[in-house]
Write a protein that holds these residues in place. Structure first.
Motif, short mmCIF file in Angstrom:
data_model
loop_
_atom_site.label_atom_id
_atom_site.label_comp_id
_atom_site.label_asym_id
_atom_site.label_seq_id
_atom_site.Cartn_x
_atom_site.Cartn_y
_atom_site.Cartn_z
N ILE A 1 10.58 -18.03 -28.21
CA ILE A 1 10.91 -17.20 -29.37
C ILE A 1 12.25 -16.54 -29.10
N ILE A 2 13.13 -16.64 -30.06
CA ILE A 2 14.39 -15.92 -30.02
C ILE A 2 14.42 -15.09 -31.29
N GLY A 3 14.56 -13.78 -31.14
CA GLY A 3 14.62 -12.93 -32.32
C GLY A 3 13.99 -11.58 -32.06
N GLU A 4 13.96 -10.79 -33.12
CA GLU A 4 13.40 -9.45 -33.07
C GLU A 4 11.97 -9.47 -32.51
N SER A 5 11.70 -8.63 -31.54
CA SER A 5 10.37 -8.45 -30.94
C SER A 5 9.82 -9.71 -30.27
N ALA A 6 10.68 -10.59 -29.82
CA ALA A 6 10.23 -11.81 -29.15
C ALA A 6 9.33 -11.49 -27.96
N GLY A 7 9.67 -10.45 -27.20
CA GLY A 7 8.87 -10.06 -26.05
C GLY A 7 7.47 -9.60 -26.41
N GLU A 8 7.29 -9.13 -27.62
CA GLU A 8 5.97 -8.75 -28.10
C GLU A 8 5.21 -9.95 -28.67
N LEU A 9 5.91 -10.78 -29.41
CA LEU A 9 5.28 -11.91 -30.10
C LEU A 9 4.81 -13.01 -29.15
N ILE A 10 5.44 -13.16 -28.00
CA ILE A 10 5.10 -14.25 -27.08
C ILE A 10 3.67 -14.16 -26.57
N HIS A 11 3.10 -12.97 -26.59
CA HIS A 11 1.76 -12.77 -26.03
C HIS A 11 0.67 -13.55 -26.77
N GLU A 12 0.87 -13.84 -28.04
CA GLU A 12 -0.11 -14.66 -28.75
C GLU A 12 -0.22 -16.03 -28.10
N PHE A 13 0.91 -16.56 -27.63
CA PHE A 13 0.90 -17.86 -26.96
C PHE A 13 0.33 -17.78 -25.55
N VAL A 14 0.56 -16.68 -24.85
CA VAL A 14 -0.03 -16.50 -23.52
C VAL A 14 -1.55 -16.51 -23.64
N LEU A 15 -2.06 -15.76 -24.60
CA LEU A 15 -3.51 -15.72 -24.84
C LEU A 15 -4.03 -17.11 -25.20
N ALA A 16 -3.32 -17.79 -26.09
CA ALA A 16 -3.74 -19.14 -26.49
C ALA A 16 -3.77 -20.09 -25.31
N MET A 17 -2.73 -20.07 -24.49
CA MET A 17 -2.67 -21.00 -23.36
C MET A 17 -3.71 -20.67 -22.30
N ASN A 18 -3.97 -19.38 -22.06
CA ASN A 18 -4.97 -18.99 -21.06
C ASN A 18 -6.39 -19.33 -21.51
N ASN A 19 -6.60 -19.48 -22.80
CA ASN A 19 -7.95 -19.71 -23.33
C ASN A 19 -8.11 -21.04 -24.04
N ASN A 20 -7.16 -21.94 -23.81
CA ASN A 20 -7.23 -23.29 -24.38
C ASN A 20 -7.34 -23.28 -25.91
N ILE A 21 -6.70 -22.31 -26.53
CA ILE A 21 -6.63 -22.26 -27.98
C ILE A 21 -5.57 -23.26 -28.42
N LYS A 22 -5.88 -24.08 -29.37
CA LYS A 22 -5.04 -25.20 -29.77
C LYS A 22 -4.01 -24.81 -30.82
N PHE A 23 -3.01 -25.66 -30.92
CA PHE A 23 -1.95 -25.54 -31.93
C PHE A 23 -2.57 -25.35 -33.32
N ARG A 24 -3.55 -26.19 -33.66
CA ARG A 24 -4.19 -26.13 -34.99
C ARG A 24 -4.97 -24.82 -35.19
N ASP A 25 -5.46 -24.21 -34.09
CA ASP A 25 -6.18 -22.94 -34.21
C ASP A 25 -5.25 -21.82 -34.65
N ILE A 26 -4.02 -21.84 -34.16
CA ILE A 26 -3.04 -20.85 -34.60
C ILE A 26 -2.71 -21.07 -36.07
N ALA A 27 -2.60 -22.34 -36.46
CA ALA A 27 -2.33 -22.67 -37.87
C ALA A 27 -3.43 -22.14 -38.79
N LYS A 28 -4.68 -22.18 -38.33
CA LYS A 28 -5.81 -21.75 -39.16
C LYS A 28 -5.99 -20.23 -39.20
N SER A 29 -5.30 -19.51 -38.33
CA SER A 29 -5.46 -18.06 -38.24
C SER A 29 -4.56 -17.36 -39.25
#
Length: 146
Positions: free
Chosen positions: A94-122
């Protein structure tokens, strides 16, 4: 190399020494607090290709995110690198405003095997910068006509 990683590693070491747990490899994000901010976790597109993954990319420029436009901070983007075979998120940048805050959604997803499509459905709250995360995955917040 990062304070947040060192804190976690020292706790894991303490737990391992006292035989309370075993050391577990963690997914470690980073952020560079420039203007605009830069944040990343996992593999970049080049790294994924170099490791012979068949990948799919989701990308959403902040210039197409309502909150970024309202804030006047529409520089940058959200980019997701996923394994084409099983939809596993391999990395995100992520490049942009609040990137350091927004990246955590991906950390959580990767640590819990949440898929690309799961983010799309949220569903993400409108108008927020986090809509860019959902849009990058092709979710409900994808602007019409894209």
């Amino acid at each position: 190399m990062f304070t947040h990683a060192a804190r976690d590693e020292s706790e894991q070491l303490y737990q391992a020494i006292t035989k309370k747990s075993e050391i577990i490899k963690k997914i470690i994000p980073y952020a560079i607090f420039t203007d605009p901010e830069i944040a990343s976790v996992g593999l970049t597109e080049k790294e994924a290709v170099d490791k012979d993954f068949a990948i799919k990319i989701g990308k959403q420029p902040f210039s197409r995110v309502a909150r970024a436009l309202a804030m006047g901070t529409s520089r940058g983007f959200v980019k997701i690198i996923a394994n084409e075979k099983d939809d596993t998120i391999l990395g995100a940048q992520i490049i942009g405003e609040s990137a350091g805050e927004l990246i955590h959604e991906f950390v959580l997803a990767m640590n819990n095997n949440i898929k690309f499509r799961d983010i799309a459905k949220s569903i993400h709250i409108h108008p927020t910068l986090a809509e860019g995360v959902n849009s990058a995955a092709g979710g409900v917040h994808k602007p019409a006509g894209t």
